[in-house]
Design a protein around this motif. Structure first.
Motif, PDB file in Angstrom:
ATOM      1  N   MET A   1      33.904  45.534  38.628  1.00  0.00           N
ATOM      2  CA  MET A   1      34.277  44.176  38.210  1.00  0.00           C
ATOM      3  C   MET A   1      34.473  43.226  39.391  1.00  0.00           C
ATOM      4  SD  MET A   1      34.308  43.564  34.931  1.00  0.00           S
ATOM      5  CE  MET A   1      32.712  44.335  34.984  1.00  0.00           C
ATOM      6  N   GLN A   2      34.791  43.804  40.567  1.00  0.00           N
ATOM      7  CA  GLN A   2      34.930  42.947  41.742  1.00  0.00           C
ATOM      8  C   GLN A   2      33.589  42.306  42.089  1.00  0.00           C
ATOM      9  OE1 GLN A   2      36.789  40.882  43.423  1.00  0.00           O
ATOM     10  NE2 GLN A   2      38.195  42.372  44.369  1.00  0.00           N
ATOM     11  N   HIS A   3      32.499  42.991  41.746  1.00  0.00           N
ATOM     12  CA  HIS A   3      31.155  42.427  41.934  1.00  0.00           C
ATOM     13  C   HIS A   3      31.036  41.110  41.170  1.00  0.00           C
ATOM     14  CE1 HIS A   3      26.795  42.110  42.123  1.00  0.00           C
ATOM     15  NE2 HIS A   3      26.707  42.191  40.802  1.00  0.00           N
ATOM     16  N   LEU A   4      31.444  41.105  39.924  1.00  0.00           N
ATOM     17  CA  LEU A   4      31.414  39.887  39.110  1.00  0.00           C
ATOM     18  C   LEU A   4      32.366  38.838  39.673  1.00  0.00           C
ATOM     19  CD1 LEU A   4      30.627  38.285  36.548  1.00  0.00           C
ATOM     20  CD2 LEU A   4      32.433  39.529  35.336  1.00  0.00           C
ATOM     21  N   PHE A  10      35.226  33.792  44.123  1.00  0.00           N
ATOM     22  CA  PHE A  10      35.510  34.131  45.517  1.00  0.00           C
ATOM     23  C   PHE A  10      36.347  35.410  45.602  1.00  0.00           C
ATOM     24  CE2 PHE A  10      35.153  29.554  44.911  1.00  0.00           C
ATOM     25  CZ  PHE A  10      34.142  29.225  45.810  1.00  0.00           C
ATOM     26  N   GLY A  11      36.081  36.330  44.648  1.00  0.00           N
ATOM     27  CA  GLY A  11      36.828  37.579  44.607  1.00  0.00           C
ATOM     28  C   GLY A  11      38.145  37.416  43.860  1.00  0.00           C
ATOM     29  N   VAL A  16      44.215  41.620  38.914  1.00  0.00           N
ATOM     30  CA  VAL A  16      43.199  41.032  38.042  1.00  0.00           C
ATOM     31  C   VAL A  16      42.080  42.032  37.786  1.00  0.00           C
ATOM     32  CG1 VAL A  16      41.466  39.205  37.814  1.00  0.00           C
ATOM     33  CG2 VAL A  16      43.709  38.678  38.776  1.00  0.00           C
ATOM     34  N   ILE A  17      41.597  42.672  38.851  1.00  0.00           N
ATOM     35  CA  ILE A  17      40.519  43.650  38.708  1.00  0.00           C
ATOM     36  C   ILE A  17      40.983  44.824  37.848  1.00  0.00           C
ATOM     37  CG2 ILE A  17      39.003  45.227  39.954  1.00  0.00           C
ATOM     38  CD1 ILE A  17      38.374  42.229  40.288  1.00  0.00           C
ATOM     39  N   LEU A 432      38.966  45.440  48.185  1.00  0.00           N
ATOM     40  CA  LEU A 432      38.428  44.448  49.118  1.00  0.00           C
ATOM     41  C   LEU A 432      36.937  44.624  49.412  1.00  0.00           C
ATOM     42  CD1 LEU A 432      41.322  44.278  51.748  1.00  0.00           C
ATOM     43  CD2 LEU A 432      40.864  42.690  49.870  1.00  0.00           C
ATOM     44  N   LEU A 433      36.427  45.825  49.220  1.00  0.00           N
ATOM     45  CA  LEU A 433      35.040  46.107  49.564  1.00  0.00           C
ATOM     46  C   LEU A 433      34.228  46.480  48.338  1.00  0.00           C
ATOM     47  CD1 LEU A 433      35.584  48.353  52.721  1.00  0.00           C
ATOM     48  CD2 LEU A 433      35.238  45.876  52.660  1.00  0.00           C
TER      49      LEU A 433
END
Length: 473
Positions: A1-4, A10-11, A16-17, A432-433
């Motif tokens: 989901m961090q990809h989206l 902006f992340g 949230v993730i 973060l990554l």
């Protein structure tokens, strides 16, 4: 989901993730597209017309007043830059600002008039997720764009083709879909498009060419609005815009022609609904293909805004953000040319990569700003060499100064309050990554400050943000 989260904004931070992992994709995407309830685009207002001397009397201004006006414009553009970045950092609707950032590069423009910049930004932000036809028309009628592309000089006796050429080449269809004859005919149609002393669009009938024009297979007594409608009728426009959006939000290095064609057809049939185009991208299974994750090089603005959305920082002098932008090679309101910023691998060279990796510790440990900002090059034909040099000199003054600010670590530390000590390093890296497998957990543990849980979280976060992998999303 961090990809989206990164591609559509902006992340996002860990809570949230974590929350998104329990929700359906459709629900998350709809929330991202719509934004918060009753969300309205609040204009970023730096200056009023009344704050500057009357431009109708500009020819009569003495040298000192002219200099004052120039300084007010230069400072105003800096303030506009800082204020927009702040909006990106704090916005509850990051996709709107991310989309506006895309259009800021698509409709690349330079003007030394802060009011014109402010007005163009307002138009872009309001229409960022609306209808492309509305956005195109509104942008084309701003004094910033009409001035930048010389349409004030486009008159029936002496047509100026610059505006017509860029509208076709850069804003709509792209090269190869029109002829030089089409440009000449479109330029005739755009005669009379101008703006008054207050920056309002005006149509000057006396300078408009009323003759019949032959444009892209159509014939008629066309005006500027007619030209834009004809361009929107061409599927090449939907194709060109969709391809640019795909490269910006999905994959710049190896764009998939088949996927772009499918998206372009839907975009065209929707009547150029930008929000629906983005929905079709974010809802597609292929968007989440492992080959697309962690392959996008963050632009300087994406990097800086994402950093500050993760760890809230209030700088003593917010203008330091402009120096960061110059060092990294993307200064808002100063695109390198009419085509905007090239993006992709162009963001990275040996010096900029080193600086990107030093930036987190430089800010969070309040180190000296010890890298010279790159100079902004004056736009050809703008007559703004002196002003551009002043901007460069202002950025250089930050050199060798400490970066002072208030870092709100408490907010960030709270994100990980329920994570066990054994899982902390892995959870931070995974948040973060995009491809955290390349970062050794053992190395993070070895370099972390283990004197307290708080120090451990801080030092691991800084270490992760200082990796080459953090430059990707």
């Amino acid at each position: 989901m961090q990809h989206l989260a990164w591609r559509a904004g902006f992340g996002e931070r860990y809570p949230v993730i974590a929350d998104w992992t329990h929700k359906r994709r459709k629900q998350i995407v709809s929330k991202i597209l719509i934004g918060p309830a009753k969300d309205e685009t609040t204009p970023i207002k730096i200056i009023d017309q009344s704050d500057l001397p009357d431009y109708r009397k500009k020819k009569d201004l003495d040298a000192e007043t002219r200099k004052m006006v120039q300084q007010m414009n230069t400072q105003g553009i800096k303030d506009l830059n800082v204020s927009w970045v702040d909006e990106m950092v704090r916005s509850a609707h990051p996709l709107r600002e991310k989309m506006a950032l895309f259009w800021h590069g698509h409709f690349a423009c330079r003007t030394q008039n802060v009011l014109f910049n402010q007005q163009l930004l307002d138009v872009i932000r309001i229409n960022a997720l609306g209808n492309f036809g509305d956005l195109l028309t509104a942008v084309s009628k701003t004094p910033a764009m009409l001035q930048f592309l010389n349409n004030q000089q486009n008159k029936k006796a002496h047509p100026n083709e610059n505006f017509a050429r860029e509208v076709m080449e850069l804003f709509t269809m792209g090269r190869g879909n029109y002829t030089e004859k089409d440009i000449k005919e479109a330029a005739r149609a755009f005669t009379g498009w101008a703006f008054d002393e207050d920056g309002n669009f005006v149509f000057k009938e006396k300078t408009h060419d009323e003759g019949v024009k032959n444009l892209l297979g159509k014939q008629g007594n066309f005006n500027g609005d007619d030209v834009l409608k004809i361009l929107l009728e061409k599927k090449a426009t939907a194709q060109f815009i969709t391809a640019k959006v795909y490269k910006f939000f999905v994959d710049e290095e190896t764009p998939d022609t088949e996927k772009i064609n499918t998206l372009a057809d839907k975009f065209y049939n929707s009547g150029y609904d930008i929000k629906e185009l983005m929905r079709n991208i974010f809802m597609a299974d292929w968007f989440y293909d492992s080959q697309l994750i962690g392959t996008h090089i963050k632009s300087p603005i994406e990097l800086l805004v994402g950093f500050r959305r993760t760890i809230p920082v209030d700088f003593e002098r917010e203008e330091v953000m402009i120096s960061f932008q110059q060092v990294l090679g993307q200064t808002l309101f100063y695109p390198p040319n009419v085509a905007g910023w090239p993006g992709g691998r162009n963001w990275i060279d040996s010096s900029s990569l080193m600086y990107r990796m030093q930036l987190p510790s430089m800010i969070l440990y309040e180190k000296d700003f010890n890298i010279q900002p790159k100079e902004i090059t004056p736009e050809m034909g703008m007559g703004s060499y002196k002003v551009t040099q002043q901007v460069n000199e202002a950025a250089k003054k930050q050199y060798a100064k400490k970066i002072k600010g208030v870092i709100h670590w408490d907010d960030y530390l709270q994100d990980y309050k329920d994570v066990t000590r054994d899982e902390l390093a892995a959870t931070i890296a995974n948040t973060l990554l995009q491809n955290s497998k390349n970062v050794s957990r053992q190395i993070l543990e070895n370099y972390a400050d283990i004197t307290s849980r708080e120090q451990f979280i801080k030092t691991v976060t800084i270490a992760v943000m200082s990796t080459p992998e953090y430059q990707l999303c």
